[in-house]
Write a protein that holds these residues in place. Structure first.
Motif, PDB file in Angstrom:
ATOM      1  N   ASN A  84       0.847  -1.206   0.000  1.00  0.00           N
ATOM      2  CA  ASN A  84       0.000   0.000   0.000  1.00  0.00           C
ATOM      3  C   ASN A  84       0.877   1.249   0.000  1.00  0.00           C
ATOM      4  OD1 ASN A  84      -2.348  -1.445  -0.001  1.00  0.00           O
ATOM      5  ND2 ASN A  84      -2.756  -1.206   2.183  1.00  0.00           N
ATOM      6  N   GLN A  85       1.948   1.203   0.787  1.00  0.00           N
ATOM      7  CA  GLN A  85       2.880   2.330   0.838  1.00  0.00           C
ATOM      8  C   GLN A  85       3.525   2.554  -0.534  1.00  0.00           C
ATOM      9  OE1 GLN A  85       4.192   4.485   3.268  1.00  0.00           O
ATOM     10  NE2 GLN A  85       2.646   3.857   4.720  1.00  0.00           N
ATOM     11  N   VAL A 140       2.473   1.543  -3.501  1.00  0.00           N
ATOM     12  CA  VAL A 140       1.468   1.981  -4.485  1.00  0.00           C
ATOM     13  C   VAL A 140       1.210   3.473  -4.301  1.00  0.00           C
ATOM     14  CG1 VAL A 140      -0.978   1.833  -5.122  1.00  0.00           C
ATOM     15  CG2 VAL A 140       0.326  -0.255  -4.784  1.00  0.00           C
ATOM     16  N   GLY A 141       1.038   3.873  -3.056  1.00  0.00           N
ATOM     17  CA  GLY A 141       0.734   5.273  -2.761  1.00  0.00           C
ATOM     18  C   GLY A 141       1.834   6.217  -3.212  1.00  0.00           C
ATOM     19  N   SER A 142       3.070   5.928  -2.819  1.00  0.00           N
ATOM     20  CA  SER A 142       4.142   6.863  -3.173  1.00  0.00           C
ATOM     21  C   SER A 142       4.462   6.798  -4.666  1.00  0.00           C
ATOM     22  CB  SER A 142       5.385   6.620  -2.323  1.00  0.00           C
ATOM     23  OG  SER A 142       5.753   5.274  -2.334  1.00  0.00           O
TER      24      SER A 142
END
Lengths: 154, 135
Positions: A83-84, A86-88
């Motif tokens: 998730n981290q 994908v987000g960044s």
């Protein structure tokens, strides 16, 4: 003559960026990053991309350690790391890295260990390609700045 | 939208708090806010956001990430509302299914946007929450 050096370097930068957009390596969010760079933060793109590299490499290291553990079963942790990433990746416009992270995440949601291992290899490959391209871009930018700074007085 | 077309809200002296555990997003969100003339602080999770308010700090706008360690955005939003904090809170997240989004909204959000945050999404938040000022 020196002006031609700057022009040539700018053309190289434009060509590299066009290629990265065409390949789908970058998307419009990278353009936003460039638009946010201004006189109050002249190295904004460089700084944010380097934060992205630092954070991504920690996450990729953790993912590899988790998956290499023979008794691994914590797919939720894999999901959190992804998730981290994908987000960044989305935020800086790293479209291909983002997309392969999403595919990797799907494997983790199915608790598919072989799928996760394959997913990790693909993410690492795409990440390193992006990193190499960004380094090339920054080198060209630096050369262009140096060339622009060397001017004969009129 | 060109840089010249961006409304400058410096006159309104708005303040904002960025609540996000991702350093890349922290940098970008802070820069987006600064570009619009909004003074801002940043914390890394919901607990730090709550602690900031307990220490007396207050903000016009809170940009609240959903997934964070220690205390997530839903929990932090609920806690802030229980404390009587009336700041406008906009939830921002990379992904949320309808159930997660509903739960986040019901915790006390005023608005919700999907990441990545852009200037136009931020302006939409400000406009919706009546912070938008015509130049």
């Amino acid at each position: 003559m020196l002006g031609l050096g700057v022009d040539r370097l700018q053309a190289d930068i434009n060509r590299l960026l066009a290629s990265l957009f065409h390949q789908g390596v970058l998307d419009e969010h990278f353009l936003q990053l460039q638009q946010l760079q201004d006189e109050t933060s002249p190295n904004f793109v460089y700084d944010v991309i380097n934060i992205y590299f630092d954070e991504s490499e920690k996450l990729l290291r953790n993912l590899r350690l988790l998956l290499m553990d023979r008794e691994f079963s914590d797919y939720k942790k894999i999901g959190l790391h992804l998730n981290q990433l994908v987000g960044s990746s989305s935020s800086i416009g790293a479209r291909r890295v983002r997309n392969v992270c999403v595919a990797f995440r799907s494997a983790s949601e199915l608790s598919n260990r072989p799928g996760c291992l394959r997913g990790l290899e693909v993410v690492e490959h795409e990440y390193h390609y992006l990193k190499n391209m960004m380094h090339e871009l920054f080198q060209l930018e630096q050369q262009r700045l140096l060339a622009a700074g060397v001017r004969y007085p009129i | 939208m060109t840089r010249e077309e961006l409304p400058n809200l410096a006159e309104s002296k708005l303040t904002a708090l960025v609540v996000d555990d991702n350093f890349v997003n922290q940098s970008i969100h802070q820069k987006l806010l600064s570009r619009l003339g909004i003074q801002n602080d940043v914390v890394c999770n919901g607990k730090e956001a709550v602690d900031a308010h307990c220490s007396g700090r207050n903000y016009d706008l809170i940009l609240m990430d959903m997934d964070m360690p220690i205390m997530n955005g839903t929990q932090a939003t609920k806690r802030l509302r229980e404390m009587g904090i009336e700041s406008k809170i906009a939830g921002v997240t990379t992904r949320a299914n309808e159930g997660e989004k509903k739960e986040f909204m019901e915790a006390g959000l005023n608005d919700f946007q999907e990441k990545p945050l852009t200037i136009s999404k931020l302006l939409s938040i400000l406009h919706k929450l009546d912070f938008y000022v015509q130049t």
